[in-house]
Scaffold this active site. Structure first.
Site, mmCIF file in Angstrom:
data_model
loop_
_atom_site.group_PDB
_atom_site.id
_atom_site.type_symbol
_atom_site.label_atom_id
_atom_site.label_comp_id
_atom_site.label_asym_id
_atom_site.label_seq_id
_atom_site.Cartn_x
_atom_site.Cartn_y
_atom_site.Cartn_z
ATOM 1 N N LYS A 175 0.831 -1.208 0.000
ATOM 2 C CA LYS A 175 0.000 0.000 0.000
ATOM 3 C C LYS A 175 0.868 1.261 0.000
ATOM 4 C CE LYS A 175 -4.010 -1.943 -0.205
ATOM 5 N NZ LYS A 175 -5.164 -2.060 0.649
ATOM 6 N N ARG A 182 -4.042 -10.028 4.803
ATOM 7 C CA ARG A 182 -4.246 -10.188 3.354
ATOM 8 C C ARG A 182 -2.980 -9.693 2.660
ATOM 9 N NH1 ARG A 182 -5.918 -7.121 -1.078
ATOM 10 N NH2 ARG A 182 -7.174 -8.274 -2.605
#
Length: 256
Positions: free
Chosen positions: A204, A238
């Site tokens: 991210k 995840r």
């Protein structure tokens, strides 16, 4: 949870696994590295990604779910979709978990469909429409706002008859880097400890952009954050890099 993108345009691995043979080989790799859940993504939700209909998602998945279930019967499969029709298709193919980034906001039939299937449902915090999903929102207190959202949506899901709910605070969607670091530091308060928490921070931008690195060069930093969220009670990670995350989970369990 290992990520299997069937997309040509995902931000870090687009186009690598969007044919059946490549996807099965990648699934085998993820399972060998320690993934217990394979999260199939038929549509990219990165900024400026191409919007797909449910029909296009279903066509892209083909018989991938049933193939994976046949080859790896012990592995759970989640499908990353905000469409009720994609869930209905996946349910008939043998999927195990609904992973809906939209919190039921992008398809009004999603919550009823989740209740009908009785599959576990991952509820993510996100802005209210597809077009605004990546717009940075001003939060007075990100943790309080996320918890208000969770409380409202969980009550609705329970009323509909959904019994198994997992919470995802939605890293990478409509939040500033500062807010996301605040969430990392306050994971123990997210969801008020009532339901299991899934954390998806793999590759991210709030991690790699401040460091001036690429999404593929932040493994060390990501694993430190994984330890931090595990220590605060996170239950599912995840990730793209399953082997590294598996090592991190092992280190965390040794400390306990």
């Amino acid at each position: 949870m290992g990520i299997l993108n069937l997309t040509p345009d995902s931000f870090s691995d687009g186009g690598k696994f969007n044919n059946e043979k490549a996807a099965l080989l990648q699934t085998e790799k993820l399972v060998k590295e320690g993934a217990e859940i394979i999260d199939i993504g038929p549509q990219s939700t990165r900024p400026n990604a191409k919007f797909l209909t449910s029909e296009e998602e279903i066509r892209r998945m083909g018989n991938m779910i049933s193939q994976i279930k046949k080859e790896f019967p012990e592995t759970l499969i989640s499908v990353d979709t905000f469409y009720a029709d994609t869930v209905k298709f996946g349910f008939n193919e043998g999927m195990d978990i609904i992973n809906d980034i939209s919190g039921g906001q992008y398809d009004e039939e999603m919550f009823d469909t989740a209740a009908h299937t009785q599959l576990p449902y991952i509820l993510m915090h996100i802005n209210a429409s597809y077009d605004t999903m990546h717009e940075k929102t001003r939060f007075e207190d990100i943790t309080l706002d996320v918890n208000r959202y969770f409380s409202e949506k969980v009550n609705l899901l329970l009323k509909k008859g959904v019994k198994d709910i997992i919470l995802d605070p939605g890293f990478g969607f409509g939040k500033t880097g500062e807010d996301q670091m605040k969430m990392i530091n306050e994971v123990e308060y997210l969801g008020l400890g009532r339901l299991p928490l899934l954390i998806g921070i793999s590759r991210k931008s709030f991690i790699y952009k401040p460091l001036g690195k690429s999404p593929l060069d932040i493994n060390e930093e990501t694993q430190k954050l994984h330890i931090k969220v595990l220590e605060q009670g996170a239950k599912i990670l995840r990730v793209h890099d399953v082997a590294e995350a598996k090592k991190t989970v092992g280190l965390f369990l040794q400390k306990k």
